[in-house]
Design an enzyme around this catalytic site. Sequence first.
Site: not given
Ligand code: 5GP
Ligand code: ZN
Length: 117
Positions: A2, A44, A88, A93, A95, A97
């Site tokens: 991923c 992961h 959302g 993986h 994470h 924010h």
């Molecule tokens: P999710 O919507 O899964 O909670 O958040 C994924 C986050 O990853 C989004 O805020 C998006 O902007 C960020 N993101 C996606 N691809 C990349 C990347 O290649 N590099 C970085 N630094 N952030 C990414």
């Molecule tokens: Zn991963």
Amino acid sequence: MCIFCKIAKGEISSNKVLENDNFIAFHDLYPKAPIHILIIPKEHVECFQEVSGEIMANMTSFIQEVAKITGVDKSGYRLVTNNGDDGGQEVHHLHFHLLGGGKLAWDHFHEDSHKSL
Ligand code: 5GP
Ligand code: ZN
């Protein structure tokens, strides 16, 4: 593998804030606040629903350190993890924010889903 595993291994570049053996923090590519950092375990793990208590326990002080480094530990910040479809989650993986650098709005529901509740 991923996209966040690739970032953790350094195969995709990222703007790093902090790293140790188990975790990495880097700037979100599409920031939704003046400060928007993503914090991930290097291992992961699909999402919060799947994570062990041990990883979460170790992650606590790492996240607190990221807040200090980015200067929001005193001004305040929001810590969010999107879990699954309704949450959302786009990158599967785990994470967190870390959002800050200004007053944050509080808006939970997509307009369409709000009407059906
Ligand atoms: P999710 O919507 O899964 O909670 O958040 C994924 C986050 O990853 C989004 O805020 C998006 O902007 C960020 N993101 C996606 N691809 C990349 C990347 O290649 N590099 C970085 N630094 N952030 C990414
Ligand atoms: Zn991963």
